[in-house]
Write a protein that holds these residues in place. Structure first.
Motif, PDB file in Angstrom:
ATOM      1  N   ARG A   1    -133.553  -3.530  17.002  1.00  0.00           N
ATOM      2  CA  ARG A   1    -134.645  -3.654  17.958  1.00  0.00           C
ATOM      3  C   ARG A   1    -134.532  -5.004  18.635  1.00  0.00           C
ATOM      4  NH1 ARG A   1    -139.428  -2.108  16.271  1.00  0.00           N
ATOM      5  NH2 ARG A   1    -140.444  -3.159  17.987  1.00  0.00           N
ATOM      6  N   GLY A   2    -135.059  -5.109  19.843  1.00  0.00           N
ATOM      7  CA  GLY A   2    -134.999  -6.370  20.569  1.00  0.00           C
ATOM      8  C   GLY A   2    -135.421  -6.169  22.007  1.00  0.00           C
ATOM      9  N   TYR A   3    -134.766  -6.858  22.898  1.00  0.00           N
ATOM     10  CA  TYR A   3    -135.169  -6.792  24.305  1.00  0.00           C
ATOM     11  C   TYR A   3    -133.964  -7.049  25.204  1.00  0.00           C
ATOM     12  CZ  TYR A   3    -135.123 -11.877  23.835  1.00  0.00           C
ATOM     13  OH  TYR A   3    -134.730 -13.166  23.576  1.00  0.00           O
ATOM     14  N   GLU A   4    -134.024  -6.462  26.384  1.00  0.00           N
ATOM     15  CA  GLU A   4    -133.032  -6.725  27.424  1.00  0.00           C
ATOM     16  C   GLU A   4    -133.630  -7.727  28.409  1.00  0.00           C
ATOM     17  OE1 GLU A   4    -131.101  -3.256  29.196  1.00  0.00           O
ATOM     18  OE2 GLU A   4    -132.052  -2.037  27.635  1.00  0.00           O
ATOM     19  N   MET A   5    -132.792  -8.648  28.883  1.00  0.00           N
ATOM     20  CA  MET A   5    -133.216  -9.638  29.874  1.00  0.00           C
ATOM     21  C   MET A   5    -131.972 -10.061  30.648  1.00  0.00           C
ATOM     22  SD  MET A   5    -135.082 -13.320  29.235  1.00  0.00           S
ATOM     23  CE  MET A   5    -136.595 -12.583  28.637  1.00  0.00           C
ATOM     24  N   HIS A   6    -131.681  -9.325  31.707  1.00  0.00           N
ATOM     25  CA  HIS A   6    -130.445  -9.616  32.428  1.00  0.00           C
ATOM     26  C   HIS A   6    -130.511  -9.104  33.854  1.00  0.00           C
ATOM     27  CE1 HIS A   6    -128.869  -5.419  32.320  1.00  0.00           C
ATOM     28  NE2 HIS A   6    -129.586  -5.343  31.210  1.00  0.00           N
ATOM     29  N   VAL A   7    -129.640  -9.653  34.679  1.00  0.00           N
ATOM     30  CA  VAL A   7    -129.440  -9.195  36.048  1.00  0.00           C
ATOM     31  C   VAL A   7    -128.035  -8.627  36.128  1.00  0.00           C
ATOM     32  CG1 VAL A   7    -129.219  -9.888  38.457  1.00  0.00           C
ATOM     33  CG2 VAL A   7    -131.022 -10.877  37.041  1.00  0.00           C
TER      34      VAL A   7
ATOM     35  N   ILE B   1    -136.980  -5.495  29.235  1.00  0.00           N
ATOM     36  CA  ILE B   1    -137.380  -4.303  28.487  1.00  0.00           C
ATOM     37  C   ILE B   1    -137.346  -4.589  26.992  1.00  0.00           C
ATOM     38  CG2 ILE B   1    -136.879  -1.852  28.064  1.00  0.00           C
ATOM     39  CD1 ILE B   1    -135.084  -1.969  30.607  1.00  0.00           C
ATOM     40  N   GLU B   2    -138.435  -4.274  26.297  1.00  0.00           N
ATOM     41  CA  GLU B   2    -138.406  -4.233  24.842  1.00  0.00           C
ATOM     42  C   GLU B   2    -137.915  -2.850  24.422  1.00  0.00           C
ATOM     43  OE1 GLU B   2    -142.567  -5.341  23.973  1.00  0.00           O
ATOM     44  OE2 GLU B   2    -141.691  -6.979  22.807  1.00  0.00           O
ATOM     45  N   THR B   3    -137.024  -2.806  23.448  1.00  0.00           N
ATOM     46  CA  THR B   3    -136.469  -1.509  23.083  1.00  0.00           C
ATOM     47  C   THR B   3    -135.998  -1.495  21.635  1.00  0.00           C
ATOM     48  OG1 THR B   3    -134.892   0.205  23.791  1.00  0.00           O
ATOM     49  CG2 THR B   3    -134.104  -2.074  23.804  1.00  0.00           C
ATOM     50  N   THR B   4    -135.694  -0.304  21.160  1.00  0.00           N
ATOM     51  CA  THR B   4    -135.118  -0.099  19.824  1.00  0.00           C
ATOM     52  C   THR B   4    -133.902   0.800  19.983  1.00  0.00           C
ATOM     53  OG1 THR B   4    -136.505   1.838  19.419  1.00  0.00           O
ATOM     54  CG2 THR B   4    -137.371  -0.291  18.700  1.00  0.00           C
ATOM     55  N   GLY B   5    -133.159   0.956  18.901  1.00  0.00           N
ATOM     56  CA  GLY B   5    -131.993   1.812  18.975  1.00  0.00           C
ATOM     57  C   GLY B   5    -131.208   1.801  17.679  1.00  0.00           C
ATOM     58  N   THR B   6    -129.936   2.201  17.789  1.00  0.00           N
ATOM     59  CA  THR B   6    -129.038   2.285  16.639  1.00  0.00           C
ATOM     60  C   THR B   6    -127.706   1.638  16.992  1.00  0.00           C
ATOM     61  OG1 THR B   6    -130.055   4.377  15.957  1.00  0.00           O
ATOM     62  CG2 THR B   6    -127.896   3.853  15.032  1.00  0.00           C
ATOM     63  N   GLU B   7    -127.174   0.834  16.077  1.00  0.00           N
ATOM     64  CA  GLU B   7    -125.818   0.313  16.238  1.00  0.00           C
ATOM     65  C   GLU B   7    -124.884   1.400  15.751  1.00  0.00           C
ATOM     66  OE1 GLU B   7    -122.141  -1.576  16.067  1.00  0.00           O
ATOM     67  OE2 GLU B   7    -123.120  -0.837  14.241  1.00  0.00           O
TER      68      GLU B   7
END
Length: 490
Positions: free
Chosen positions: A388-394, A374-380
């Motif tokens: 912003r960045g991406y998730e890549m995990h199981v 998933i490409e996504t954005t957010g707030t720390e």
């Protein structure tokens, strides 16, 4: 159909990826629609495409150079090593299984149609396809199962330019030896060669060019001098062990343990650009140094790398770091390691079971299910900075610690966890340090000094432009693009 040009190498890490990126930027400047393509890549550094697939990060950089969105067709086969003899096989962006090295040769007949299908789609929608080979063109012992080099090129009759790395030494032998090993029908595809990474006065190699041309009959497209600006571009295949700069009094010292199966380590690239930061990649066999911040990066095999981490004694070093009041951030696999336990009930990474984590976050991870891409954005949350960045995990991480998330994503989801005192945190978001505001806030929180603003994305663009300028000056670009347009007869 588009013209195409395939960039192959006399060996691994001769600079094929960056040459393709630079040529892509040059082609765009000339008004061409250019797309990158690599039939088969082997890397644990991957990028997420808009349609929820994954490709090698080298192709992501090349697509950026070409000014086009990422597509799974740009890298239809991605091998993600999990052990020394086995890898996860990703086909057109989706996991298709795992294979040991000896078994993988038998996959050719099922993979080549996918490779050709992806290439055909790219060729139908562009003016030029720049194709990157993999490893060495002359690995004739692997030819029967080859889909990455001449096994592909001979099927589509792609013109080939061969690249050798003179910085390693022996480049004349690399070129002449490759010529000696290839059969005539494959030699006919090679239009010429490029000598890469020359240090000093390129005129001193005039005799070497003549020797290669005489012995092979290939045309020289030029000699590319060493380009320091290339270090500002994301690396795909090898972690740089550069000596960290002196950040000066009050600078930030960051240490990163190099897992055996470290993944997506380009997450760290933005930190290397900060003058106030000394980033140390710690190789196996060395203790974690005294630092302000320790970052646990991503891993392709979290449980195996956690055992590796402990085998180095890094768990003891990390515990001492925390007792001294040091900060810790875990990204993806590194985040999972920081929890109390990692469960693998289905044997996703090896034998089914559970292992204790490092116990620095009150969470537990259960591996399994579909891979999140998933490409996504957010707030720390602590700094309030945009990320912003991406998730890549199981896997899924749960537990009391997640009530104190590190991030709040744009869709409202919390991500990650933070310890009670705020000194230990982790999340799944790759690309976290690429957010200029968050990176600056982190440095300020740890040093008490606001860093000089750096626009990381602009620095990558500037480095791509510098690479293109460099290649324009060093190579016969007109002849290269003419070779791409020249049909190669069977």
């Amino acid at each position: 159909m588009a013209s195409c040009l395939m960039v192959m190498g006399t060996g691994s890490d001769v600079g094929k990826s960056l040459l393709v990126a630079g040529l892509a930027r040059i082609a765009v400047r000339r008004g061409l629609k250019v797309l990158p393509f690599k039939p088969q890549n082997m890397s644990n550094n991957a990028a997420v495409t808009a349609d929820g697939g994954e490709i090698g990060r080298a192709q992501a950089l090349q697509a950026r150079a070409a000014g086009v969105p990422l597509s799974v067709d740009m890298n239809p086969v991605l091998l993600k090593p999990q052990t020394d003899i086995g890898a996860q096989v990703v086909v057109q962006g989706r996991m298709a299984g795992t294979a040991r090295a000896a078994e993988y040769r038998g996959w050719r007949d099922r993979l080549m149609p996918k490779v050709l299908e992806s290439f055909a789609r790219l060729a139908a929608g562009s003016d030029l396809v720049l194709i990157e080979g993999a490893g060495s063109v002359s690995e004739v012992n692997l030819r029967a199962g080859d889909i990455a080099n001449m096994g592909f090129a001979t099927l589509v009759r792609a013109p080939v330019v061969l690249v050798g790395d003179i910085d390693r030494g022996g480049v004349i032998a690399q070129m002449v030896g490759s010529h000696a090993l290839l059969p005539e029908d494959e030699l006919s595809l090679i239009k010429g060669f490029i000598i890469n990474r020359f240090r000093g006065d390129v005129r001193l190699f005039d005799g070497g060019l003549t020797e290669i041309e005489t012995r092979t009959g290939w045309k020289s497209f030029g000699v590319v001098p060493w380009l320091p600006a290339a270090a500002r571009l994301p690396a795909e295949d090898a972690v740089a062990l550069d000596t960290p700069r002196d950040p000066g009094p009050g600078g930030l010292k960051i240490a990163v343990p190099m897992f055996a199966r470290i993944a997506n380590f380009d997450d760290l690239d933005p930190l290397k650009l900060e003058p106030q930061v000394a980033l140390t990649m710690v190789p196996p066999g060395q203790p974690l140094p005294v630092a302000d911040l320790i970052v646990l990066p991503g891993s392709k095999a979290t449980i195996a790398d956690l055992a590796f981490f402990r085998a180095q004694g890094w768990d003891v070093d990390l515990a001492a770091h925390v007792r001294r009041g040091g900060r810790v951030i875990g990204i993806c696999g590194g985040y999972q390691m920081l929890g109390r336990v990692i469960e693998d009930p289905d044997g996703i990474e090896g034998p089914a079971g559970a292992v204790p984590g490092l116990g620095l976050l009150d969470v537990e991870t259960r591996l399994g299910g579909d891979k999140a891409l998933i490409e996504t954005t957010g707030t720390e949350i602590t700094t309030g900075a945009a990320v912003r960045g991406y998730e890549m995990h199981v896997g899924v991480t749960t537990g009391p610690g997640t009530a104190r998330p590190m991030l709040r994503l744009a869709d409202g989801r919390p991500d990650g966890a933070t310890g009670h005192d705020g000194r230990v945190a982790g999340c799944y978001l790759h690309g976290l340090f690429g957010a200029d505001g968050y990176r600056a806030a982190l440095i300020e929180a740890l040093t008490g000094r606001r860093p000089v603003p750096i626009d990381y994305e602009a620095s990558v663009e500037a480095a791509l432009d510098a690479l293109a300028d460099h290649l324009e000056a060093a190579l016969d670009i007109e002849a290269l693009f003419a070779a791409a347009a020249e049909p190669v007869l069977p």
